[in-house]
Design a protein around this motif. Structure first.
Motif, PDB file in Angstrom:
ATOM      1  N   ALA A  98       0.826  -1.207   0.000  1.00 14.29           N
ATOM      2  CA  ALA A  98       0.000   0.000   0.000  1.00 14.29           C
ATOM      3  C   ALA A  98       0.862   1.259   0.000  1.00 14.29           C
ATOM      4  O   ALA A  98       0.435   2.320  -0.476  1.00 14.29           O
ATOM      5  CB  ALA A  98      -0.926   0.002   1.213  1.00 14.29           C
ATOM      6  N   ILE A  99       2.080   1.135   0.516  1.00 14.75           N
ATOM      7  CA  ILE A  99       2.993   2.286   0.557  1.00 14.75           C
ATOM      8  C   ILE A  99       3.748   2.434  -0.758  1.00 14.75           C
ATOM      9  O   ILE A  99       3.888   3.536  -1.290  1.00 14.75           O
ATOM     10  CB  ILE A  99       3.981   2.137   1.728  1.00 14.75           C
ATOM     11  CG1 ILE A  99       3.227   2.212   3.068  1.00 14.75           C
ATOM     12  CG2 ILE A  99       5.076   3.199   1.669  1.00 14.75           C
ATOM     13  CD1 ILE A  99       4.088   1.920   4.267  1.00 14.75           C
ATOM     14  N   ARG A 100       4.218   1.309  -1.316  1.00 10.48           N
ATOM     15  CA  ARG A 100       4.955   1.338  -2.578  1.00 10.48           C
ATOM     16  C   ARG A 100       4.072   1.865  -3.705  1.00 10.48           C
ATOM     17  O   ARG A 100       2.975   1.367  -3.934  1.00 10.48           O
ATOM     18  CB  ARG A 100       5.421  -0.059  -2.960  1.00 10.48           C
ATOM     19  CG  ARG A 100       6.531  -0.644  -2.116  1.00 10.48           C
ATOM     20  CD  ARG A 100       6.795  -2.063  -2.583  1.00 10.48           C
ATOM     21  NE  ARG A 100       7.822  -2.740  -1.807  1.00 10.48           N
ATOM     22  CZ  ARG A 100       7.942  -4.067  -1.784  1.00 10.48           C
ATOM     23  NH1 ARG A 100       7.115  -4.824  -2.477  1.00 10.48           N
ATOM     24  NH2 ARG A 100       8.901  -4.620  -1.063  1.00 10.48           N
ATOM     25  N   GLY A 101       4.562   2.856  -4.405  1.00  6.68           N
ATOM     26  CA  GLY A 101       3.840   3.395  -5.546  1.00  6.68           C
ATOM     27  C   GLY A 101       2.714   4.314  -5.157  1.00  6.68           C
ATOM     28  O   GLY A 101       2.160   5.012  -6.011  1.00  6.68           O
ATOM     29  N   ASN A 102       2.362   4.336  -3.881  1.00 13.22           N
ATOM     30  CA  ASN A 102       1.280   5.188  -3.410  1.00 13.22           C
ATOM     31  C   ASN A 102       1.838   6.340  -2.581  1.00 13.22           C
ATOM     32  O   ASN A 102       1.679   7.508  -2.947  1.00 13.22           O
ATOM     33  CB  ASN A 102       0.289   4.361  -2.586  1.00 13.22           C
ATOM     34  CG  ASN A 102      -1.018   5.096  -2.372  1.00 13.22           C
ATOM     35  OD1 ASN A 102      -1.326   6.057  -3.067  1.00 13.22           O
ATOM     36  ND2 ASN A 102      -1.807   4.638  -1.409  1.00 13.22           N
ATOM     37  N   LYS A 103       2.528   5.999  -1.510  1.00 20.00           N
ATOM     38  CA  LYS A 103       3.158   7.024  -0.670  1.00 20.00           C
ATOM     39  C   LYS A 103       4.616   7.276  -1.077  1.00 20.00           C
ATOM     40  O   LYS A 103       5.107   8.393  -0.981  1.00 20.00           O
ATOM     41  CB  LYS A 103       3.109   6.591   0.801  1.00 20.00           C
ATOM     42  CG  LYS A 103       1.713   6.427   1.362  1.00 20.00           C
ATOM     43  CD  LYS A 103       0.978   7.754   1.440  1.00 20.00           C
ATOM     44  CE  LYS A 103      -0.378   7.577   2.122  1.00 20.00           C
ATOM     45  NZ  LYS A 103      -1.124   8.851   2.202  1.00 20.00           N
ATOM     46  N   ILE A 104       5.304   6.205  -1.486  1.00 21.27           N
ATOM     47  CA  ILE A 104       6.693   6.302  -1.941  1.00 21.27           C
ATOM     48  C   ILE A 104       6.788   5.668  -3.322  1.00 21.27           C
ATOM     49  O   ILE A 104       6.404   4.514  -3.499  1.00 21.27           O
ATOM     50  CB  ILE A 104       7.666   5.576  -0.987  1.00 21.27           C
ATOM     51  CG1 ILE A 104       7.503   6.072   0.452  1.00 21.27           C
ATOM     52  CG2 ILE A 104       9.111   5.778  -1.450  1.00 21.27           C
ATOM     53  CD1 ILE A 104       8.373   5.319   1.453  1.00 21.27           C
ATOM     54  N   SER A 105       7.289   6.411  -4.302  1.00 24.59           N
ATOM     55  CA  SER A 105       7.464   5.893  -5.659  1.00 24.59           C
ATOM     56  C   SER A 105       8.938   5.929  -6.028  1.00 24.59           C
ATOM     57  O   SER A 105       9.731   6.638  -5.407  1.00 24.59           O
ATOM     58  CB  SER A 105       6.657   6.710  -6.670  1.00 24.59           C
ATOM     59  OG  SER A 105       5.279   6.437  -6.552  1.00 24.59           O
ATOM     60  N   MET A 106       9.274   5.180  -7.088  1.00 26.21           N
ATOM     61  CA  MET A 106      10.678   5.079  -7.483  1.00 26.21           C
ATOM     62  C   MET A 106      10.812   5.142  -8.992  1.00 26.21           C
ATOM     63  O   MET A 106      10.010   4.559  -9.731  1.00 26.21           O
ATOM     64  CB  MET A 106      11.287   3.787  -6.948  1.00 26.21           C
ATOM     65  CG  MET A 106      12.794   3.696  -7.078  1.00 26.21           C
ATOM     66  SD  MET A 106      13.465   2.389  -6.027  1.00 26.21           S
ATOM     67  CE  MET A 106      15.224   2.622  -6.294  1.00 26.21           C
TER      68      MET A 106
END
Length: 549
Positions: A98-106
């Motif tokens: 839920a955090i990957r790509g939503n709150k933190i992206s790369m």
């Protein structure tokens, strides 16, 4: 650069806090400590640059934040990572997703390998939106189009249907940025986002990231070895060496008053000096000359009886290279630089005359051309891709000897040993494989493979673009020493104007398949005549290129 310039103690709570983080890898029975007790913070809205040479631990640190490492081979003997005051290490996979790509992206360094080659651009951006926002149908398509417009994608209506291989490097990077900002993250991790881009495209991507940051208020962790990019965009800089954080400071302070010797060495590592002095005069022997060289590729027919239409990749290219000299070729991606080189090597079909060492290469049949290839060698941009992973170093370097010279196994091995010494590698490494070397070492192996046949001309296609600045300087010095010793001639293709200036006697500038300007390098750099050349130099100045050396 963002407007956040207040001291850390006056800022709100950090968005990301890394405390005493260590990262360890198990490689068989061997333990490798890639990151050693590092601590830093990133505040909302600021840009923090993480710099250092390859192998310093930059990317491992970034991947640790998002738990993208190959667990359980990777572990964290110590440390904490918190995002918005919540721990990231050890959390449940569902919470992490839920955090990957939503709150933190790369954003990754090479978008061509990060993007799925089997899916269109629209489908790949849409997947991010569907997963995190549940968008479907028309709202999804509208949001994809909006994102492509936000990243200034040319002709977004067509690009949404395109596959990654149909886009330029800059366009692929824009797709990666669109995917990264799709869910308006609070933190964007950009891992070498401009390394493989031309100076003009690099400037556009940096300006785009800055504009998006200002609009969305997100923080950026920028991982790079390009200090000119750092100087342009970062608020603070973290310097890593051998897995340790050796210095951190505000950008201006670090560039004007570096404290650690390693930081000082990074700032001093700039390509400089002049091309090799070979004593040649205008009447020197002409090694290579092309006359009205043209390369065309057929376009797909829309219907069966339609006449073939052609895309002209190189048009009316007439060049001249004297023995012992270096000809630099510059221009943006798609300008025809590499295509021109492939035509000279007779690796792509062309029309027009190619004179090489008193031979008309364009008139030779394949068998006779094969005999000429020992005098025409090439070094490619990515040594990891151009070196066979299944062959040891000795077999890679000696492969040309098997084709062009009749030597005993002992003679071939001695030639390999002597050549490895010439490129400043320990001959004992000849039994190892390419994956066991750093990028700079792999490029030295590629150079060794080229010079073992004692060629007259080596075409160097972006040989330093994937390397750290300090390694670039070492490879350029090596190329100059080899040129001086063996009277080699080079065609040096690059988008890095500073590198081209330090090694090239003459330079030509290409745009959309045309040579728009050519002449002595210093004349091109000091008094550019064509507007496109002026544009290239202006873009290079913006990203930190030094005109007057």
């Amino acid at each position: 650069m963002s407007d956040v310039n207040n001291p850390n103690q006056n800022k709100p709570s950090p968005l990301l806090r890394v405390t005493n983080l260590s990262t360890r890898f198990l490689q068989g029975d061997k333990v490798v400590d890639a990151v050693k007790n590092i601590s830093f913070e990133i505040y909302p809205g600021e840009t923090v640059a993480l710099v250092g040479e390859s192998g310093s631990g930059k990317s491992v640190t970034a991947h640790s934040i998002l738990q993208l490492l190959p667990y359980p081979l990777a572990s964290h003997p110590s440390g904490e990572i918190t995002f918005a005051e919540k721990p990231l290490l050890g959390i449940k996979p569902k919470t992490l997703r839920a955090i990957r790509g939503n709150k933190i992206s790369m954003i990754f360094q090479e978008p061509l390998t990060a993007l799925n080659p089997l899916h269109t651009v629209g489908r790949q951006i849409g997947e991010v939106l569907s997963l995190h926002q549940g968008l479907r149908g028309k709202p999804l398509q509208q949001r994809i189009m909006t994102l492509l417009q936000q990243v200034d994608m040319p002709d977004p209506e067509q690009k949404i249907k395109a596959y990654p291989h149909q886009l330029s490097g800059g366009q692929r990077q824009r797709v990666m940025i669109a995917m990264a900002i799709a869910n308006e993250p609070e933190l964007l991790i950009a891992d070498e986002p401009t390394t493989a881009l031309d100076v003009t495209v690099q400037g556009q991507i940096l300006a785009l990231l800055n504009e998006i940051q200002q609009r969305m208020g997100m923080a950026i962790l920028l991982i790079t070895h390009d200090l000119s990019v750092v100087k342009q965009i970062a608020d603070r800089v973290l310097v890593m060496q051998h897995g340790e954080l050796v210095e951190q400071a505000e950008t201006r302070t670090l560039f004007t008053q570096p404290q650690h010797p390693y930081t000082q060495s990074l700032l001093a590592a700039e390509p400089s000096g002049k091309p090799v002095s070979n004593g040649n005069t205008p009447s020197a022997d002409v090694l290579l000359q092309t006359e009205h060289l043209r390369v065309q590729f057929p376009l797909a027919k829309k219907w069966f009886f339609q006449k073939h239409e052609y895309f002209t990749a190189v048009n009316d290219a007439s060049i001249r290279l004297n023995a012992g000299e270096t000809l630099g070729i510059v221009g943006e991606s798609g300008s025809g630089k590499s295509t021109l080189a492939m035509a000279i090597l007779r690796l792509t079909q062309s029309t027009g005359a190619i004179h090489f060492h008193q031979q008309r290469l364009d008139l030779l049949d394949p068998q006779k051309m094969r005999a000429e290839r020992k005098d025409l060698q090439v070094v490619f941009q990515d040594p990891f891709g151009s070196l066979s992973p299944r062959m040891c170093v000795a077999d890679i370097i000696s492969e040309g000897l098997l084709v062009h010279q009749k030597l005993t196994p002992q003679q071939r091995e001695q030639r390999v040993i002597d050549t490895l010494k010439e490129v400043e590698l320990d001959p004992e490494v000849r039994h190892r494989y390419p994956h066991e070397f750093s990028g700079g070492q792999r490029q030295r192996i590629a150079i060794a493979r080229a010079i073992i046949l004692e060629p007259k001309l080596i075409i160097l296609d972006e040989p330093t673009s994937a390397l750290d600045r300090s390694v670039q300087v070492q490879v350029l010095d090596l190329l100059k020493r080899l040129q001086r010793k063996h009277q080699l001639s080079y065609i040096f293709i690059s988008h890095d104007l500073q590198v081209v200036r330090s090694i090239s006697h003459n330079t030509l500038v290409m745009k959309q398949g045309e040579i728009v300007e050519q002449g002595p390098t210093e004349q091109i750099f000091q008094q550019p005549q064509h507007p496109y050349t002026q544009q290239l130099l202006a873009a290079a100045l913006t990203t930190g290129f030094k005109m007057n050396r």
